[in-house]
Each structure stands twice: as C-alpha cells, then as structure tokens.
Design a protein around this motif. Structure first.
Motif, short mmCIF file in Angstrom:
data_model
loop_
_atom_site.label_atom_id
_atom_site.label_comp_id
_atom_site.label_asym_id
_atom_site.label_seq_id
_atom_site.Cartn_x
_atom_site.Cartn_y
_atom_site.Cartn_z
N ASN A 121 0.82 -1.21 0.00
CA ASN A 121 0.00 0.00 0.00
C ASN A 121 0.86 1.26 0.00
O ASN A 121 0.56 2.24 -0.69
N ALA A 122 1.95 1.22 0.77
CA ALA A 122 2.84 2.39 0.83
C ALA A 122 3.49 2.66 -0.51
O ALA A 122 3.82 3.81 -0.83
N ASN A 123 3.65 1.61 -1.32
CA ASN A 123 4.23 1.77 -2.65
C ASN A 123 3.21 2.21 -3.68
O ASN A 123 3.50 2.25 -4.88
N GLY A 124 2.01 2.52 -3.21
CA GLY A 124 0.97 3.00 -4.10
C GLY A 124 0.28 1.91 -4.89
O GLY A 124 -0.29 2.16 -5.96
N ALA A 125 0.38 0.66 -4.36
CA ALA A 125 -0.22 -0.47 -5.09
C ALA A 125 -1.21 -1.20 -4.19
O ALA A 125 -1.20 -1.06 -2.98
N GLU A 126 -2.06 -1.99 -4.84
CA GLU A 126 -3.00 -2.85 -4.12
C GLU A 126 -2.92 -4.28 -4.67
O GLU A 126 -3.84 -5.08 -4.47
N ALA A 127 -1.82 -4.58 -5.36
CA ALA A 127 -1.70 -5.87 -6.02
C ALA A 127 -1.78 -7.02 -5.04
O ALA A 127 -2.46 -8.03 -5.30
N LYS A 128 -1.12 -6.90 -3.91
CA LYS A 128 -1.11 -7.99 -2.94
C LYS A 128 -2.51 -8.21 -2.35
O LYS A 128 -2.98 -9.35 -2.24
N TYR A 129 -3.15 -7.12 -1.97
CA TYR A 129 -4.50 -7.23 -1.42
C TYR A 129 -5.46 -7.78 -2.46
O TYR A 129 -6.35 -8.59 -2.16
#
Length: 831
Positions: free
Chosen positions: A172-180
C-alpha cells in the motif's frame, strides 16, 4: 503430491482389496490423465457404448485380471446401465476434489473440507498446493490453513497476522493494491478482515487497507486507549514492530507522512510545548516542531545548554532522525558556541599565553562555528535555523574573530622575533618529530601534510582516529611560519638548514633548492632516504603497492590538498567547510590504508591554518590603505612581500631575520583579521597573516597498536522484582560507564520471551550517555505484554536484551533476566 497422484493413491488402495474398480467421472476431468496414472498390473478400460463387451471380458475372458473401468459423461440409470450389477458388487469410485485435496494436505480437523470447497480456485494449481503443504502441520485447523494459504498467495512463508499485514502495508505504501487484490481474487480478504477485527480491533462495514492505515495511526495518536474488552494491546505491539523492523520501516514512514497530511497533524501540535513531545516520533512533524522551538530557545537563551544537549541526544532515536540529524547537530553546536561566547574571556598577558590558550580553549569556538555552519548549510531544510544562523554569524564575527584578533595583535606587535617558548617552530618539524624516529635506521615515519588543515579540524581528526580500533592519536602544535601561506609552510616542514624566498615571487628555496611541487620535494627528501607522493596517488594504490612504497623509503611525505584548493578560489570558498568534512573522511582513510601497509608512526600536519566566515565581510573587514614600498613582489589578502616596504599603522612589518628566513624580502601583515582589497580573489577564506587561526599549526602523532582497544559500552539489567503481575513490565537498565572515543555506544532491543515466542513488544534502546554522573546513565525498558502472554501464566519467562550481529539482520542475546508470570484475572483489564 499432485491431484493426479492423489487419485492414483486412492485407486491403489482400492485395488489392494478388489479386482475391479469402476470410476465415474461425469465431467471428464481426468480423461487426459488416465493413461499416466501408472497403476501396475491394472488394465484400464474406457466405456464407449460397449458395456456388454466389457462385462464379457471382465467375467469370462480375463477373470483374474485387475481392471479399472472408467466412464465419463452421464451414466444410464436402472436397467439401462448394463454394468449396474458389477458396480453394485464392486462399488463406484468418484474422484471428489475436496476429499482428495484434504487427503493430500494431510489435514483431518473440522472445517478443512469447507475451506477447500470455498477456495477451489486456490487448489487448482499444483505448484501452489505443493508450496502450501511445506507450511502445513498435521494439527492445523481451518484458521491456520487459511492463514497459510494467504501467505502462499503473498509469496511469503510467514503466516501470522502481523506478517500478512506487513506485506499489505508495504504494498500500500508503494501506491499499489496488487497484494491485497490477490487475497480478494482468491476469496481470502474476508478471512483477513475477520482476523484484523478479532485480534486488532479494527471493524468496518467496508474495510480497506487505506482505512485501516488511518485507523491504526489514529489509535497510536490516542495512545491505543480503548474500552474494548482486551483493549488494543495487540495492534499496539505490532504497530511498534512494524515501525522499527527494517523490512517495513520505510513503508511505515511513507504511510505516516500520508496520514499526517490527511489529518493535518501539524496544526494539532502547533501550540504544544516541545518538551511534551520528546517521547513522540509518530510523525516527522514532531521533529519539525521540536527543531523549530529548540532553535528559537537557543537564540533566545531560554533553555540551558545542558538541557538542549539532552533534548538533542534523546531525539537521535527518532525514526525520522536521518532527515534531521544535521539540523539537530547545528542547533547543538550553536548552543555550545553561544554559551561559550557568553562567558568567554579573550584576555591574555603575553604572546605565549595567547598561543597556549588558543590550542587548549579558544580553538573550540572555531570548531563549533565550522560544525554549525556546515550542518546548517548542508541540512535538507535549513529554514528552522536561519534566525539562529544570523545570530551565530554576528556573535562569531564580532565577539570572537574581531575581539580575539584585536587582543592578539597587541602581542604580535610586541614581539621582536617570530618564536615562542610554548610552541616549537614549524621550521624544526623534521628535526623535532621525524628525525628522532628515523635516526637509528630501524624505524620509519610517514608525514601526511594536508593543506590548510586548521588546528581545530586536526583536533576533530584526532578524535575520529581514536575511535578506530587499535589507533591512538596525540595532538601537538607548532608555531607556523610567517607569512602563513602554502609555499613557505610546505618548505618549513622539509628537512633543511635554511629556507627563504627565491626572489621569484612567493617561491621558496630549501638549502638553495626549489621546493615547489612533488618532484622537487622528493629530491630534498632523498637526502634522508625519503620521497613525496600526492595523496590522490596513494588513494589509488593497492595495499601491496603502498606496502612496497613504504618498504623502499625511510621517510614518506604524503601531500593532501582539498581545503586550500577549495577555499582559495573565489567561486568555491564558501564550500570550504564541505571540503573540511571531506578532508576528515579522506585523512582517516589515508591513515588506515597506510597502517594496513605496516606504517606504525604517522604524523598529520599542515602548512598553515586559515580565517573563515560564511557571511560577506563588511567595510570594516578591509584595510582602507594599500601597501607602499620600493618593490612589491607579492600582494595577497593577508600578506605582502617586497623590499623597502613603508611602515604603516595598519600593518605589522617584519624583516626576514625576525622571521628566521634567508630572504631579501620584507613582510607586511595586515593587523588583526583585516584583508587587503584585491580583485578576483575570495575574502571569506584567507590565510597568510598572523592570527591564531592561521599560525597555530597542528601536529597529530598517530600510532597503530597491536591489540584491539575499542569496545561497546556495557549495560546491566537491574530487576526490581522477579514477578510480572500486570500487563506492563518496567525494567531498569544501567550503562556502567560513560561513552568515550574507545568506549562506544551500544544499541540493543528488549523483549519478553517464553522459549523463542515473543510475548511483548520489542523496545529499541540506545546507550550513548557521556556523563560521568551515574544518575544520568539509567534508563528503563517498558515491556507491554501481548494477549498471548496469558497462555503462559504461572510460567517462567525471560526478559532479553538482544543486539544485531554485525553485517547481518540476525540478533543475538546480550543479557537476560528471568521472571515468573503471575497475573490475576483483574490484570486482564490492564489491556
């Protein structure tokens, strides 16, 4: 085990007790894998509207052969199924995916089948199932299965809620939601949020990682206070671990910046007393506030220097310190400088007393000014110290440089010959320092000459050298030559009988030989079996090359030039303090390289010092007159060479004999700190004159020891009880000695463990106190017990201090103390 292998295992088990197995596969899922089952001694027969032929073969043609009768598609019902009697006799095998997967996983606890059915997509990938099996244990329940499935999807082995949360927060801090999104895709997001709700206390009708982040930091702002049964202890503990663990620290600072902006946190602490914020490093706005107020307090002199130093020391453990270390350093130096100046006496009764007091006391003002100005100039955000900077500039220039220069000039005016009873002359450097070492031919000496290495910089260099293992350094001083410029200072350090001006401008001869440049100096040093080499050449050599160079010569002179090369140019003179810092780093490197090549006796010295102020000089800083004479050979900012120079009250005039020079020139020095007006040269950085900063020249003697002599400071655990009766344990710790150059700070972390299970927070601790007063060297570790600690009530637990193993991410035990966990039911409300 793949799904196909699981089918084979089931079938092999059937064939242990029966000759014929009927397999119904309505969807035909296993049709392609049928021939690859590898069932030894078993004939595989596919039903293809030939039921009578198959029955005849099974019963009459091959009555002893084992058969696997495979039928895909819809199976006729009743008498339409010609194989019905045999199927009833032998039974029908169906490859139920849920049962097969559960068997393959080796899990038999309640609820496993429901998980497998609910997440069928997860179990379709053989490789993913294999990775999952490596994480499973026979007794794992449905909750653990889902946790480990989540870990597999996220590409990690750790399956705890904290580790899964760490991965999602970093993403999330990296501006992504790929993992979630992966958890959502495989239907494990609800499982995650159920765990977050029950363990952490976060509940929402529409949960999201962004909303959870905001909630988590809000709880931290409020000190994790809660009326919820069980409280928020678990999120409090994990929040601390997430912030300080190197795997997630960067992500957590990124999230903190976002939250602080969203909440406008800066406005909430605008009116706070900075003293009330010292234990808070949640957001970097706290450091902004403390730095701003601290700089103002130093400028207004409303807080004592000792208290300022303690505040700065306490903030070194802030998670944001890397971005603000220079600002804190600048404020600390300014505080020390202004405090020292407020009670400083610059009076002296003699020339020698002035020299002696400068090298023991007054140099520190120049050092603090350099450290402050460098830190303030190189800090990423210098705004908070701009007001302080103006005050430091004014005080340093007017209360120190000008006042000291004027007081010292009275004694310069009174000397007939340029010599001292307390400092040896620079011209006898070789005879006094080098020759006594090398006279017997068995010992060697290395001399590093760093152009314009001022005494106060050399003093800091000595401290840095002593912090290195097996190194010792002793600082001495000599009385620099006049004029205090490079060619003359360099010549004075060479072996010689006479030195003087060659008659060619500022060039200097040594015993009649030219001394400018490395080649000429090597020729002069050859008479004592020595040579000269530029520092940049030495820094480019291998250890063996340096060792060979050292082996071939009795004396090695190494010439280093960064400070003077930077300061002497008008365009770069304000960068001279950066050059001084770089010089310190390079000289430490040079010394270590030489020592590793077997050099044991190393001297670091300079040709001259310098005057410097970062602010532009006003009119009073320049002489209003120009030198006059029959022949003016050289005119620089701080000295004049010539013949028939006319006396003037603005100058102190010397003949060559008074200065110990073999020269036809006379020398004039502008009095005090004044400069001559010249075009094209800088005026902030100057040398050549007779101020203490220019002519007290350092001689740092460095020796390499055989045995290690640096160590980390010792820490003792001082338990006040051997029982833990509440949800919090405070353990007193004692730093047994002050930190010094050879006794260095120690960084530890504290935690409570049952076996290897952490049952509390990890508390970072830094032991770096320099105070000789024992009372200043106590601190406490505050341990917050997790809810899991209840599982170990009435058991022995261990308070453990741990330190990082150098060059690794692994921790080792430094010290420990045993406690018994004795918590009553009432202590449950501590959470």
């Amino acid at each position: 085990m793949t799904e196909t292998s699981a089918v084979r295992s089931h079938l092999e088990h059937r064939f242990e007790t029966q000759r014929v197995v009927f397999w119904h596969d309505p969807e035909g899922e296993y049709a392609a894998d049928l021939d690859s089952l590898g069932l030894d001694g078993v004939e595989i027969v596919r039903v293809a509207n030939d039921e009578y032929v198959i029955k005849h073969r099974l019963l009459h043609v091959e009555p002893d052969t084992k058969f696997l009768v495979y039928r895909s598609g819809a199976v006729p019902t009743g008498i339409g199924n010609w194989l019905l009697d045999l199927e009833l006799a032998y039974g029908v095998f169906t490859a139920d995916r849920t049962s097969l997967v559960q068997q393959e996983l080796g899990l038999a606890t309640d609820g496993i089948g429901e998980v497998v059915r609910a997440h069928e997509k997860f179990f379709r990938a053989t490789k993913r199932v294999q990775i999952l099996k490596e994480l499973l244990h026979a007794g794992d329940d449905a909750r653990l299965l889902q946790a480990k499935m989540s870990a597999v999807l996220l590409g990690q082995r750790e399956h705890s809620l904290m580790e899964i949360t760490r991965t999602l927060l970093v993403d999330n801090a990296n501006g992504a939601e790929a993992k979630y999104s992966i958890l959502v895709e495989y239907g494990l997001d609800d499982f995650f949020w159920q765990g977050v709700a029950s363990i952490y206390g976060y509940e929402s009708q529409s949960p999201s990682i962004d909303d959870f982040v905001l909630w988590m930091f809000r709880q931290a702002i409020d000190g994790f206070k809660s009326e919820r049964p069980g409280g928020l202890r678990n999120i409090q503990l994990d929040f601390g671990s997430l912030r300080y663990d190197v795997r997630s620290q960067k992500a957590m600072t990124t999230l903190a910046k976002r939250v602080a902006r969203d909440l406008d946190y800066a406005s909430t602490i605008e009116d706070a007393d900075f003293q009330d914020l010292l234990g808070n490093d949640l957001f970097e706005e706290v450091d902004w506030k403390i730095i701003s107020d601290l700089a103002r307090a130093v400028a207004d002199r409303t807080v004592a220097a000792r208290e300022i130093a303690e505040v700065i020391r306490s903030r070194q453990s802030s998670i944001w310190i890397d971005g603000y270390r220079k600002l804190y350093a600048a404020i600390g130096s300014a505080s020390d400088l202004l405090t020292a100046l407020s009670g400083l006496s610059l009076s002296m009764q003699s020339f020698d007393e002035g020299l002696d007091r400068y090298r023991h006391e007054w140099f520190r003002i120049d050092q603090l000014y350099r450290q402050f100005t460098h830190a303030a100039r190189t800090a990423e955000f210098a705004g908070p110290v701009e007001g302080l900077r103006a005050q430091v500039e004014s005080f340093y220039a007017n209360k120190f440089l000008y006042t000291l220069g004027a007081a010292w000039q009275q004694h310069v005016d009174g000397v007939d010959r340029w010599r001292s009873a307390v400092l040896r002359p620079q011209t006898s450097f070789f005879a006094d320092y080098v020759r006594p070492l090398t006279r017997d031919g068995r010992r060697k000496a290395v001399v590093i000459i760093s152009d314009a290495l001022r005494y106060e910089i050399a003093e800091e260099l000595g401290s840095r050298i002593r912090q290195e293992d097996r190194f010792d350094a002793t600082l001495d001083a000599v009385l620099g030559v006049l004029p205090s410029y490079t060619q003359l200072g360099m010549a004075a350090l060479l072996p010689h009988t006479t030195i003087g001006h060659s008659g060619k401008g500022d060039r200097v001869d040594v015993d009649g030989q030219p001394s400018a440049g490395t080649d000429n100096r090597s020729k002069i040093l050859a008479s004592v079996l020595g040579t000269a080499v530029p520092a940049e050449d030495l820094l480019g050599m291998t250890r063996d090359e340096i060792r060979e160079l050292y082996r071939q010569h009795q004396v090695l002179y190494v010439y280093h030039n960064r400070i003077d090369a930077t300061g002497d140019k008008q365009g770069t003179e304000r960068q001279v303090l950066d050059a001084a810092e770089k010089t310190l780093e390079e000289l430490v490197d040079l010394v270590k390289r030489l020592a590793s090549a077997d050099a044991t006796n190393i001297f670091v010295t300079a040709d001259h010092g310098f005057l410097f102020q970062d602010s532009a000089l006003d009119e009073a800083g320049y002489l209003s007159v120009a030198p006059q004479g029959d022949n003016i050979a050289v005119q620089a900012r701080r000295y004049v060479l010539g013949t028939g120079l006319k006396a003037d009250p603005a100058f102190r005039t010397f003949n060559s004999a008074q200065l110990g020079l073999d020269s036809d020139y006379e020398v004039q020095i502008p009095k005090s700190i004044h400069r001559l007006r010249l075009k094209g040269s800088g005026a902030r950085f100057v040398h050549g004159g007779a101020t203490l900063q220019e002519i007290v020249v350092p001689v740092l003697a460095i020796n390499k020891k055989r045995k290690s002599d640096t160590r980390l400071v010792n820490v003792e655990i001082l338990p006040e009880s051997d029982k833990i009766t509440t949800g919090q344990l405070v353990v007193k710790l004692f730093q047994t000695e002050p930190v010094s150059e050879k006794v260095q700070p120690r960084t530890l972390r504290a935690g409570l463990y049952f076996g290897e299970t952490l049952i509390s927070n990890h508390a970072p601790l830094v032991f770096d106190r320099k105070s000789a007063d024992k009372r200043d060297r106590y601190q406490s570790a505050v341990m917050l017990l997790s809810q899991d600690a209840n599982d170990y009530n009435n058991r022995a637990v261990e308070f453990r201090l741990e330190e990082l193993i150098p060059n690794t991410n692994q921790w080792r035990v430094y010290g420990k103390a045993m406690y018994t966990l004795k918590r009553s039911f009432a202590s449950d409300f501590d959470f």
